[in-house]
Design an enzyme around this catalytic site. Structure first.
Site, PDB file in Angstrom:
ATOM      1  N   ARG A  71     -45.116  33.810  -5.323  1.00  0.00           N
ATOM      2  CA  ARG A  71     -44.188  32.983  -4.541  1.00  0.00           C
ATOM      3  C   ARG A  71     -44.887  31.826  -3.844  1.00  0.00           C
ATOM      4  NH1 ARG A  71     -41.861  38.341  -3.272  1.00  0.00           N
ATOM      5  NH2 ARG A  71     -43.218  38.241  -1.463  1.00  0.00           N
ATOM      6  N   GLU A 108     -54.164  47.014   4.294  1.00  0.00           N
ATOM      7  CA  GLU A 108     -53.952  48.151   5.192  1.00  0.00           C
ATOM      8  C   GLU A 108     -53.551  49.408   4.417  1.00  0.00           C
ATOM      9  OE1 GLU A 108     -50.627  45.376   4.763  1.00  0.00           O
ATOM     10  OE2 GLU A 108     -52.575  45.101   5.670  1.00  0.00           O
TER      11      GLU A 108
END
Length: 183
Positions: A71, A108
């Site tokens: 994107r 993460e």
């Protein structure tokens, strides 16, 4: 940048958040997804968003704009065109032809890898890296590091949307311009 280009970067003051659709629990429960497709399909809102990004980035005088898969390509392409510079792609493994340079980085929730074509940047070229969304900052900072690895001078970064509460800006070690900020 000439006077005509400067005038084209003076977008009207409208609230672009009105053109972003929020989708709860996507792609998984507990996530609020900001869908840019509703902004992209509105010609006026998209033109204004692209002009605001160009206005915020022009001061860095880039030679190249680097879009992050996938994107990020959507914002990087019109930005490069507006600024009169080239556009390069930062992609996932196996997506670029020819020799590539890669960088593995931690997220993460795991690891990821980014690639750039070995000859995409000439040493010392000024590059602005662009993505659609800045959340935790891991992918954007990894892209900056990858660009430096191939000899780029990364002069800034830009995001169409920044999720300020996730503090991704704190991980980015170059100036950052965000068009739309959600607290």
């Amino acid at each position: 940048m000439n006077d005509t280009q400067q005038e084209s970067f003076n977008p009207p003051q409208i609230d672009l958040k009105k053109y972003i659709r929020s989708i709860p629990d996507y792609p998984k429960k507990g996530i609020l997804f900001y869908d840019i497709s509703t902004l992209l399909r509105n010609a006026d809102a998209w033109q204004i968003a692209a002009a605001r990004m160009a206005n915020g980035v022009a001061k860095w005088n880039p030679d190249l704009v680097a879009g992050i898969e996938s994107r990020g390509f959507v914002s990087a392409s019109p930005l490069a065109s507006a600024l009169g510079c080239g556009m390069i792609m930062i992609r996932k493994p196996g997506k670029l032809p020819g020799k590539t340079i890669s960088l593995n980085y931690d997220l993460e929730y795991g690891q990821n890898c980014l690639h750039i074509q070995e000859d995409a940047v000439k040493p010392g070229q000024r590059v602005v890296v662009v993505d659609d969304l800045l959340a935790t900052g891991g992918t954007l900072q990894a892209s900056i590091e990858l660009l430096r690895k191939v000899g780029a001078e990364v002069v800034g970064a830009a995001a169409l949307i920044e999720l300020k509460g996730l503090k991704g800006r704190e991980k980015i070690d170059v100036p950052l311009h965000s068009v739309i900020i959600y607290e």
